[in-house]
Design a protein around this motif. Structure first.
Motif, PDB file in Angstrom:
ATOM      1  N   LEU A  31       0.863  -1.177   0.000  1.00 15.95           N
ATOM      2  CA  LEU A  31       0.000   0.000   0.000  1.00 15.95           C
ATOM      3  C   LEU A  31       0.899   1.227   0.000  1.00 15.95           C
ATOM      4  O   LEU A  31       1.490   1.574   1.010  1.00 15.95           O
ATOM      5  CB  LEU A  31      -0.908   0.011   1.227  1.00 15.95           C
ATOM      6  CG  LEU A  31      -1.900   1.157   1.309  1.00 15.95           C
ATOM      7  CD1 LEU A  31      -3.084   0.854   0.421  1.00 15.95           C
ATOM      8  CD2 LEU A  31      -2.367   1.365   2.721  1.00 15.95           C
ATOM      9  N   ARG A  32       1.034   1.868  -1.151  1.00 19.08           N
ATOM     10  CA  ARG A  32       1.968   2.983  -1.358  1.00 19.08           C
ATOM     11  C   ARG A  32       1.240   4.307  -1.236  1.00 19.08           C
ATOM     12  O   ARG A  32       0.237   4.540  -1.899  1.00 19.08           O
ATOM     13  CB  ARG A  32       2.585   2.851  -2.754  1.00 19.08           C
ATOM     14  CG  ARG A  32       3.320   4.062  -3.253  1.00 19.08           C
ATOM     15  CD  ARG A  32       4.681   4.148  -2.625  1.00 19.08           C
ATOM     16  NE  ARG A  32       5.491   5.107  -3.365  1.00 19.08           N
ATOM     17  CZ  ARG A  32       5.845   6.289  -2.876  1.00 19.08           C
ATOM     18  NH1 ARG A  32       5.479   6.636  -1.678  1.00 19.08           N
ATOM     19  NH2 ARG A  32       6.583   7.096  -3.585  1.00 19.08           N
ATOM     20  N   VAL A  33       1.744   5.202  -0.378  1.00 10.66           N
ATOM     21  CA  VAL A  33       1.152   6.520  -0.153  1.00 10.66           C
ATOM     22  C   VAL A  33       2.012   7.580  -0.818  1.00 10.66           C
ATOM     23  O   VAL A  33       3.227   7.606  -0.633  1.00 10.66           O
ATOM     24  CB  VAL A  33       1.041   6.823   1.360  1.00 10.66           C
ATOM     25  CG1 VAL A  33       0.454   8.196   1.588  1.00 10.66           C
ATOM     26  CG2 VAL A  33       0.238   5.762   2.066  1.00 10.66           C
ATOM     27  N   MET A  34       1.370   8.446  -1.599  1.00 10.63           N
ATOM     28  CA  MET A  34       2.045   9.593  -2.207  1.00 10.63           C
ATOM     29  C   MET A  34       1.337  10.851  -1.712  1.00 10.63           C
ATOM     30  O   MET A  34       0.109  10.956  -1.838  1.00 10.63           O
ATOM     31  CB  MET A  34       1.987   9.507  -3.734  1.00 10.63           C
ATOM     32  CG  MET A  34       2.825   8.347  -4.250  1.00 10.63           C
ATOM     33  SD  MET A  34       2.206   7.607  -5.761  1.00 10.63           S
ATOM     34  CE  MET A  34       0.674   6.882  -5.215  1.00 10.63           C
ATOM     35  N   THR A  36       1.289  15.191  -1.432  1.00 11.71           N
ATOM     36  CA  THR A  36       1.764  16.514  -1.805  1.00 11.71           C
ATOM     37  C   THR A  36       1.160  17.505  -0.824  1.00 11.71           C
ATOM     38  O   THR A  36       0.402  17.115   0.069  1.00 11.71           O
ATOM     39  CB  THR A  36       1.347  16.889  -3.244  1.00 11.71           C
ATOM     40  OG1 THR A  36      -0.079  17.031  -3.294  1.00 11.71           O
ATOM     41  CG2 THR A  36       1.803  15.859  -4.254  1.00 11.71           C
ATOM     42  N   ASN A  37       1.450  18.774  -0.999  1.00  9.98           N
ATOM     43  CA  ASN A  37       0.865  19.771  -0.110  1.00  9.98           C
ATOM     44  C   ASN A  37      -0.644  19.879  -0.278  1.00  9.98           C
ATOM     45  O   ASN A  37      -1.345  20.232   0.662  1.00  9.98           O
ATOM     46  CB  ASN A  37       1.502  21.141  -0.359  1.00  9.98           C
ATOM     47  CG  ASN A  37       2.910  21.209   0.168  1.00  9.98           C
ATOM     48  OD1 ASN A  37       3.296  20.425   1.033  1.00  9.98           O
ATOM     49  ND2 ASN A  37       3.690  22.122  -0.357  1.00  9.98           N
ATOM     50  N   SER A  38      -1.143  19.578  -1.471  1.00  8.08           N
ATOM     51  CA  SER A  38      -2.562  19.784  -1.735  1.00  8.08           C
ATOM     52  C   SER A  38      -3.362  18.497  -1.940  1.00  8.08           C
ATOM     53  O   SER A  38      -4.590  18.557  -1.938  1.00  8.08           O
ATOM     54  CB  SER A  38      -2.733  20.675  -2.964  1.00  8.08           C
ATOM     55  OG  SER A  38      -2.048  20.127  -4.058  1.00  8.08           O
ATOM     56  N   ASN A  39      -2.737  17.361  -2.126  1.00 10.13           N
ATOM     57  CA  ASN A  39      -3.470  16.120  -2.405  1.00 10.13           C
ATOM     58  C   ASN A  39      -2.777  14.918  -1.794  1.00 10.13           C
ATOM     59  O   ASN A  39      -1.629  14.991  -1.362  1.00 10.13           O
ATOM     60  CB  ASN A  39      -3.606  15.906  -3.911  1.00 10.13           C
ATOM     61  CG  ASN A  39      -4.500  16.934  -4.545  1.00 10.13           C
ATOM     62  OD1 ASN A  39      -5.675  17.009  -4.224  1.00 10.13           O
ATOM     63  ND2 ASN A  39      -3.948  17.754  -5.410  1.00 10.13           N
ATOM     64  N   ILE A  40      -3.494  13.800  -1.806  1.00 14.93           N
ATOM     65  CA  ILE A  40      -2.945  12.539  -1.328  1.00 14.93           C
ATOM     66  C   ILE A  40      -3.466  11.421  -2.232  1.00 14.93           C
ATOM     67  O   ILE A  40      -4.612  11.468  -2.679  1.00 14.93           O
ATOM     68  CB  ILE A  40      -3.298  12.283   0.160  1.00 14.93           C
ATOM     69  CG1 ILE A  40      -2.461  11.159   0.737  1.00 14.93           C
ATOM     70  CG2 ILE A  40      -4.772  12.061   0.357  1.00 14.93           C
ATOM     71  CD1 ILE A  40      -2.342  11.199   2.239  1.00 14.93           C
ATOM     72  N   ALA A  41      -2.604  10.464  -2.536  1.00  4.08           N
ATOM     73  CA  ALA A  41      -2.973   9.360  -3.417  1.00  4.08           C
ATOM     74  C   ALA A  41      -2.408   8.066  -2.862  1.00  4.08           C
ATOM     75  O   ALA A  41      -1.381   8.063  -2.168  1.00  4.08           O
ATOM     76  CB  ALA A  41      -2.433   9.605  -4.819  1.00  4.08           C
ATOM     77  N   VAL A  42      -3.083   6.954  -3.191  1.00  2.07           N
ATOM     78  CA  VAL A  42      -2.688   5.636  -2.681  1.00  2.07           C
ATOM     79  C   VAL A  42      -2.803   4.622  -3.811  1.00  2.07           C
ATOM     80  O   VAL A  42      -3.726   4.686  -4.613  1.00  2.07           O
ATOM     81  CB  VAL A  42      -3.614   5.198  -1.529  1.00  2.07           C
ATOM     82  CG1 VAL A  42      -3.165   3.895  -0.939  1.00  2.07           C
ATOM     83  CG2 VAL A  42      -3.690   6.242  -0.465  1.00  2.07           C
ATOM     84  N   GLN A  43      -1.854   3.680  -3.842  1.00  2.00           N
ATOM     85  CA  GLN A  43      -1.914   2.560  -4.768  1.00  2.00           C
ATOM     86  C   GLN A  43      -1.678   1.269  -4.000  1.00  2.00           C
ATOM     87  O   GLN A  43      -0.901   1.254  -3.048  1.00  2.00           O
ATOM     88  CB  GLN A  43      -0.820   2.657  -5.828  1.00  2.00           C
ATOM     89  CG  GLN A  43      -0.966   3.763  -6.822  1.00  2.00           C
ATOM     90  CD  GLN A  43       0.195   3.751  -7.800  1.00  2.00           C
ATOM     91  OE1 GLN A  43       1.344   3.665  -7.394  1.00  2.00           O
ATOM     92  NE2 GLN A  43      -0.117   3.833  -9.075  1.00  2.00           N
TER      93      GLN A  43
END
Length: 118
Positions: A31-34, A36-43
Motif C-alpha cells: 500500500l503505497r502513499v504519495m 503533496t501539499n494539496s493532495n494525497i494518493a494511494v496505490q
C-alpha cells in the motif's frame, strides 16, 4: 532554493531506504502513499508482477477536499473498499519516506477501519 533541494534529496533517500526493505506480493501487496501539499494518493501494488491492483486519490472526479486529515481518511476508506472488492485483505504499508503522522496516519486509520489489515 538550496533548502528545497536538500529537503527533496532527504525524502528521496528515505524512499529508497524504505523500498529496499518493503516489497509487495500477490498475497500481501504494498500500500503505497504519495503525498503533496494539496493532495494525497494511494496505490495497492503487486511488486512481483509489477502491476497496480487498485488506486484512489483526492484528485478523482467527485471527491471534495484534498489536503486535510478528513480527506486522507476518506481516501483510505475508498482504497480499502476497492482493495476488498479486488480480493485483497492484507497489505504492507509503504509510507513513502513520510513521517507516520497527520495525513499519513489518518489515511492508514481510514484503511484499517474499512477492513484492510497491515
Amino acid at each position: 532554493m538550496d533548502k528545497l533541494k536538500a529537503k527533496s534529496a532527504g525524502l528521496a533517500r528515505r524512499q529508497r531506504r524504505v523500498r529496499a526493505k518493503i516489497t509487495g506480493t500477490a498475497t500481501r501487496p504494498r500500500l503505497r502513499v504519495m503525498r503533496t501539499n494539496s493532495n494525497i494518493a494511494v496505490q495497492v501494488i503487486d511488486d512481483v508482477a509489477g502491476t497496480t491492483l487498485v488506486a484512489a486519490s483526492s484528485v478523482e472526479k467527485g471527491f471534495k477536499g484534498g489536503s486535510d486529515k478528513d480527506a486522507a481518511k476518506r481516501v483510505g476508506e475508498e482504497v480499502a473498499k476497492r482493495a476488498k472488492k479486488a480480493g485483497v485483505t492484507e497489505v504492507v504499508f509503504d509510507r513513502g519516506g513520510h513521517i507516520y503522522h497527520g495525513r499519513i496516519k489518518a489515511l492508514a486509520d481510514g484503511a484499517r477501519s474499512a477492513g484492510l489489515k497491515f
